[in-house]
Design a protein around this motif. Structure first.
Motif, short mmCIF file in Angstrom:
data_model
loop_
_atom_site.label_atom_id
_atom_site.label_comp_id
_atom_site.label_asym_id
_atom_site.label_seq_id
_atom_site.Cartn_x
_atom_site.Cartn_y
_atom_site.Cartn_z
N THR A 194 34.02 46.71 29.67
CA THR A 194 34.89 45.88 30.51
C THR A 194 34.70 46.30 31.96
O THR A 194 34.49 47.49 32.22
CB THR A 194 36.37 46.00 30.10
OG1 THR A 194 37.16 45.15 30.94
CG2 THR A 194 36.88 47.42 30.23
N PRO A 195 34.72 45.37 32.89
CA PRO A 195 34.60 45.75 34.30
C PRO A 195 35.76 46.60 34.77
O PRO A 195 35.62 47.45 35.63
CB PRO A 195 34.58 44.40 35.03
CG PRO A 195 34.23 43.40 33.99
CD PRO A 195 34.78 43.92 32.71
N SER A 196 36.95 46.36 34.19
CA SER A 196 38.15 47.12 34.54
C SER A 196 39.20 46.90 33.46
O SER A 196 39.39 45.78 32.97
CB SER A 196 38.71 46.66 35.90
OG SER A 196 40.02 47.16 36.09
N LEU A 197 39.88 47.97 33.10
CA LEU A 197 40.94 47.86 32.11
C LEU A 197 42.07 46.97 32.62
O LEU A 197 42.76 46.31 31.85
CB LEU A 197 41.47 49.26 31.76
CG LEU A 197 42.40 49.37 30.55
CD1 LEU A 197 41.72 48.81 29.31
CD2 LEU A 197 42.80 50.82 30.33
N ARG A 198 42.23 46.94 33.95
CA ARG A 198 43.31 46.13 34.54
C ARG A 198 43.01 44.64 34.47
O ARG A 198 43.88 43.81 34.73
CB ARG A 198 43.54 46.56 35.99
CG ARG A 198 44.07 47.98 36.13
CD ARG A 198 44.13 48.40 37.58
NE ARG A 198 45.08 47.60 38.32
CZ ARG A 198 45.10 47.50 39.65
NH1 ARG A 198 44.19 48.14 40.37
NH2 ARG A 198 46.00 46.77 40.25
N LEU A 199 41.77 44.29 34.12
CA LEU A 199 41.40 42.89 33.97
C LEU A 199 41.31 42.47 32.51
O LEU A 199 40.89 41.36 32.20
CB LEU A 199 40.06 42.61 34.66
CG LEU A 199 40.06 42.59 36.18
CD1 LEU A 199 38.65 42.50 36.72
CD2 LEU A 199 40.90 41.43 36.70
N THR A 200 41.63 43.39 31.63
CA THR A 200 41.51 43.13 30.20
C THR A 200 42.88 42.92 29.58
O THR A 200 43.82 43.65 29.88
CB THR A 200 40.81 44.32 29.51
OG1 THR A 200 39.57 44.56 30.16
CG2 THR A 200 40.56 44.02 28.04
N THR A 201 42.99 41.90 28.72
CA THR A 201 44.25 41.65 28.02
C THR A 201 44.04 41.99 26.55
O THR A 201 43.59 41.15 25.76
CB THR A 201 44.67 40.17 28.16
OG1 THR A 201 44.68 39.82 29.54
CG2 THR A 201 46.05 39.94 27.56
N PRO A 202 44.32 43.23 26.17
CA PRO A 202 44.08 43.65 24.79
C PRO A 202 45.12 43.07 23.83
O PRO A 202 46.28 43.45 23.86
CB PRO A 202 44.17 45.18 24.85
CG PRO A 202 45.06 45.44 26.02
CD PRO A 202 44.87 44.32 26.98
N LYS A 203 44.72 42.10 23.04
CA LYS A 203 45.65 41.44 22.15
C LYS A 203 44.89 40.83 20.98
O LYS A 203 43.84 40.22 21.16
CB LYS A 203 46.42 40.34 22.91
CG LYS A 203 47.53 39.69 22.12
CD LYS A 203 48.26 38.66 22.99
CE LYS A 203 49.38 37.99 22.20
NZ LYS A 203 50.07 36.96 23.03
N VAL A 204 45.43 41.02 19.78
CA VAL A 204 44.82 40.44 18.58
C VAL A 204 45.36 39.03 18.40
O VAL A 204 46.57 38.80 18.48
CB VAL A 204 45.14 41.29 17.34
CG1 VAL A 204 44.53 40.65 16.09
CG2 VAL A 204 44.62 42.71 17.52
N HIS A 205 44.48 38.07 18.17
CA HIS A 205 44.90 36.68 18.03
C HIS A 205 44.64 36.17 16.61
O HIS A 205 43.78 36.69 15.88
CB HIS A 205 44.15 35.80 19.03
CG HIS A 205 44.51 36.09 20.46
ND1 HIS A 205 45.56 35.50 21.11
CD2 HIS A 205 43.96 36.95 21.36
CE1 HIS A 205 45.65 35.96 22.34
NE2 HIS A 205 44.68 36.84 22.52
#
Length: 933
Positions: free
Chosen positions: A704-715
């Motif tokens: 990921t380019p940045s953890l702050r730009l990632t939305t970790p969520k299971v769909h």
């Protein structure tokens, strides 16, 4: 009420100002305040107020009292006492509460005083109030003029899109081509340009068109900018010397873009396009030279020394930037330099005089750098004594003008002069004066970060490390406040980023790490310091992405929390996940490991020898080893058995030092946040020589380019619709031939077999327009693209090849998906299975790393290089099968698919998998980007 002719000259001379080297530096690219000529404005401002007050005023005791206050404000303004002028006009404004005509005039001129003080927020409020008041008294012509003036303020603040909205009401987002430059201009009825047209306000129209041209240049739409500036010429040639100067700037900017495009074509091996853009660049540079020279000539004939000076400075800077190609001959360059020095002596005290002196002091005949203040220039045109005298004169002029911003620039420039001569005492003295001036009312943050950074370097020279870090930190925090403006203000910023933004982040990170290494920080503070290093590195990665794409869409989903807070808040979600961030600094590269609810670990990449000692691996050596590793993987198809030697060495350098912290019993997934050339490395293929395993056999791997730009969520993946886009045919784009993808039908068939609810667009049916139409009707959680995707060193060269020899650019992809972001069933996975990146340029991999984020999808599965083989279909089918298993994360789904290929020789024939697929060339390039859950 007439629009004063003299005032128009003032307005135009500010809106069509040149981006001098110094001005360009102090907010990366011309985000400084207006170049207001102090001497002339005193007279012209008075004329504006007197003329305005003669119209529509009711004579009364209250009005007479207000007029006294206004007159006193004029005297204060005339003396350069802007604070007192504001005070008196504010009092007058209170008395004009029931007189919108009088209030409009005072608000109009309050705005100009606020601009002089660098108080742009207040200037915007005053201009907005003036617009409201003029509209109340139905003085629509003046409404248009005020909209133009407000647009100029927004443009100066790095918000050219707001300026365009006021001036025209419509924004031409896409870059029009040169042969479209004559298209008709159509603005909305309420816009400044249309108001001026309706009221036959020639000068108002010149102002609106001129600012429009400048605003479009700031967003990188150079063809549109040139169109508006030529339209300005057609309205009236009276101010041609100003318009010509601005046209020169637009052509120079476009020439720089063409240079980048030529370089990108060279990287991609497209000789014809490289030649085409090189020729276009040369033509635009020559056109810029002609416009600057004509502007200088006209300004001289009309006795406009300020405009003449600006034209000369632009011509000189153009000559410096293009010395290798000799756009300007040495004789012309030297004559322009001499003329500028002569004119400078007789110029009235003004911002142009201050900036001009600094520019001339730091002038070099040849310079590829964009900022003279982040390095020590060599081979300056001026002698050391002449440069010193110029810098001292700039301080004297700024002091006479009592302008904090100018005082800050002038003192900072002289401080840098002494810094380069290693006179720390003198350097620190002037630099601290610059900081104090810039810090007054926080009105000059654009220069404040530069001078705090400079102070840090000087303190470093004196070995005052902790003080230096404190100064670097203040510079960093100031830059963070204004970063979004400076990185999205105009496309030209990509030329400046490497000089005036990136080095600060790296310097701050390196300084903190150096202190930690020598044990200068107590153990209890180490975790806190490492946390700050992580935040600095993360900020750099965000800045690079934002800079690459040239807009703020990439950061629309940015989490305001820092990395440490995110790890703590999501400790359950991130359970069994380790985060490895890399940072490339001068001569060495470091790796940071973060685990939920654990202390951050940091190690320099080192190489151990047989004696048990180790030494730091140089960044150059690491980069060569990385290139060797990638090259070996790409060429792996030629080898029967893959040689794991390089992969094993990189594993020992990057992964093994953290072996005790990431034991597979507790850590199941590794997420890499890479820097620079490390972005192009498929970490899954690193080889553990002790366990005889690839990294992906032990851990699921994502990036990921940045953890702050990632939305970790299971769909929920139980019901999925898929849009399948594919190209099997040979295609030619911009002269480059893309081979037919013979295995794509098999890949498409595999995807269809798993997603019965699908829509497909194949070959000629897959064109940008059809893609857009499909998305307008239905949202597809899965968008699978089986076609060539090229990631160039500039976004313009980042695209997906479609049918009919067309291309879907990253911007078109973003526009098509942008409206889906807020839907519950928005795109979850975007797959790109035949990518190509410009090897050797780490900017290209920004396109790959940022593509999912740029188009607003949660996750991307993409390849680091194209593998035109049935192996892709095999990998894709297994991945999607695993993905449909709700208990498996995206990273795990990819991991299991890759492990299956690694075990190709061990699987029974009934599996139907080619045994050669155990070679990492077939499975390593596919990576998971973004949300890995």
């Amino acid at each position: 009420m007439k629009f004063p002719k003299k005032y128009l000259k003032l307005l135009l001379s500010t809106l069509l100002r040149p981006p001098t080297s110094v001005a360009r530096t102090f907010l990366c690219v011309r985000l400084i305040h207006l170049f207001m000529q102090q001497h002339l404005i005193k007279v012209l401002f008075l004329a504006t107020l007197v003329i305005c007050l003669l119209f529509g005023q009711v004579v009364s005791a209250q009005t007479q009292n207000a007029s006294v206050l206004v007159e006193q404000g004029i005297k204060d303004y005339d003396a350069g006492n802007f604070y007192n002028a504001v005070k008196h006009w504010q009092e007058a404004l209170n008395q004009y509460k029931n007189n919108p005509s009088g209030a409009a005039v005072v608000n109009e001129n309050l705005a100009r005083a606020y601009q002089q003080l660098g108080e742009n927020k207040e200037a915007i409020e005053s201009l907005s109030a003036a617009i409201h008041d003029y509209r109340a008294v139905e003085d629509i012509q003046q409404v248009g003029r005020m909209q133009s003036e407000l647009a100029q303020v927004y443009s100066n603040l790095g918000q050219p899109r707001k300026a365009i909205a006021l001036l025209c009401g419509k924004l031409v987002e896409s870059k029009i081509s040169e042969n479209q430059a004559s298209q008709e201009i159509k603005c909305t009825p309420e816009s400044a340009e249309q108001i001026a047209t309706k009221h036959n306000d020639k000068r108002g129209k010149i102002a609106a068109l001129g600012i429009l041209g400048e605003a479009y240049r700031l967003i990188g739409n150079y063809h549109q900018a040139i169109q508006y500036l030529h339209a300005t010429q057609q309205v009236s040639p009276e101010y041609d010397f100003l318009v010509l100067n601005s046209l020169g700037n637009a052509y120079r900017s476009r020439a720089q873009l063409h240079e980048l495009q030529a370089n990108s074509a060279k990287q991609a091996g497209i000789v014809s396009k490289e030649k085409e853009f090189t020729n276009k660049s040369a033509a635009d540079y020559n056109q810029a030279r002609e416009y600057f020279q004509n502007s200088i000539k006209l300004a001289y004939n009309q006795k406009q020394p300020l405009a003449e000076m600006r034209g000369l400075l632009n011509l000189i800077q153009l000559g410096s930037q293009t010395n290798e190609t000799k756009v300007i001959s040495d004789e012309t360059f030297n004559n322009a330099h001499e003329d500028a020095l002569k004119i400078l002596k007789d110029l009235p005290d003004s911002a142009t005089k201050v900036y001009g002196a600094i520019d001339l002091a730091y002038l070099q005949r040849h310079s590829q750098r964009t900022s003279p203040f982040t390095y020590c220039p060599t081979q300056m045109v001026s002698s050391e004594n002449e440069a010193l005298n110029l810098l001292k004169s700039s301080i004297l002029t700024s002091n006479k003008l009592q302008d904090n911003r100018l005082q800050s620039y002038a003192n900072g420039a002289l401080g840098h002069f002494w810094e380069c001569r290693q006179d720390s005492k003198q350097a620190l003295k002037y630099t601290q004066t610059a900081i104090i001036a810039a810090d007054k009312n926080l009105s000059a943050k654009d220069s404040l970060y530069l001078w705090e950074w400079q102070a840090g370097r000087i303190l470093d020279q004196e070995n005052r490390k902790e003080e230096a870090i404190a100064s670097y930190q203040r510079a960093f925090e100031t830059l963070e406040d204004i970063r979004q403006d400076i990185l999205t203000a105009e496309r030209d910023v990509q030329f400046d980023f490497r000089d005036v933004v990136r080095p600060l982040y790296r310097t701050l990170a390196r300084s903190r790490l150096d202190l930690l290494e020598v044990g200068a920080i107590a153990d209890k503070q180490r975790a806190k310091e490492l946390s700050k290093v992580v935040n600095t590195i993360d900020a750099l990665k965000l800045a690079e992405l934002q800079n690459y794409f040239g807009n703020d869409c990439i950061l629309s989903g940015l989490n305001p929390k820092q990395i440490g807070e995110l790890l703590q808040d999501n400790s359950v979600t991130f359970k069994n996940t380790g985060f490895l961030s890399s940072i490339i600094l001068d001569g060495k590269t470091g790796i940071l490991l973060q685990l939920p609810n654990q202390t951050t670990k940091f190690k320099w990449i080192k190489d151990s020898n047989q004696e048990g000692t180790s030494k730091i691996v140089s960044s150059d050596r690491l980069q060569k080893k990385i290139a060797e590793f990638r090259s070996g993987l790409v060429k792996g198809e030629e080898e029967v058995n893959y040689d794991t030697t390089t992969a094993a060495q990189l594993y020992d350098w990057i992964i093994r030092p953290f072996a005790e912290d990431i034991k597979p019993e507790t850590v199941k997934t590794l997420v890499f946040i890479q820097d620079g050339f490390l972005r192009s490395v498929p970490m899954a293929a690193l080889y553990d020589n002790q366990e005889k395993k690839y990294l992906v056999e032990t851990y699921a791997v994502a990036t990921t380019p940045s953890l702050r730009l990632t939305t970790p969520k299971v769909h929920d993946r139980s019901t999925q619709k898929a849009l399948i886009l594919a190209l099997t045919q040979k295609a030619t784009i911009d002269g480059k031939v893309f081979d037919a993808l013979f295995s794509v039908p098999e890949e498409v068939g595999a995807v269809k077999s798993l997603f019965s609810n699908y829509t497909d667009l194949i070959d000629d049916n897959f064109v940008p327009e059809s893609f857009k139409q499909k998305l307008e009707k239905t949202t597809y959680p899965i968008v699978h693209i089986a076609s060539h995707a090229q990631f160039g060193i500039i976004p313009e060269d980042t695209f997906i090849v479609t049918g009919k020899n067309q291309k879907l650019t990253i911007s078109q992809l973003e526009n098509s998906l942008r409206n889906l972001n807020n839907k519950l069933d928005s795109v979850e996975v975007l797959a790109l299975t035949a990518c190509e990146t410009a090897v050797g340029d780490d900017r290209a991999t920004l396109g790959l790393a940022g593509v999912a984020l740029q188009v607003g999808v949660k996750s991307a599965i993409a390849s680091l290089w194209s593998v035109t083989d049935a192996s892709t279909a095999e990998l894709v089918k297994t991945f999607y099968t695993n993905y449909r298993n709700a208990g498996m994360s995206i990273a795990e789904a990819l991991q299991k698919a890759q492990i299956r290929m690694i075990n190709a020789k061990k699987l029974p024939p009934s599996e139907g998998i080619n045994i050669k697929y155990d070679n990492p060339v077939y499975w390593a390039p596919m990576i998971a980007i973004g949300n890995w859950l």
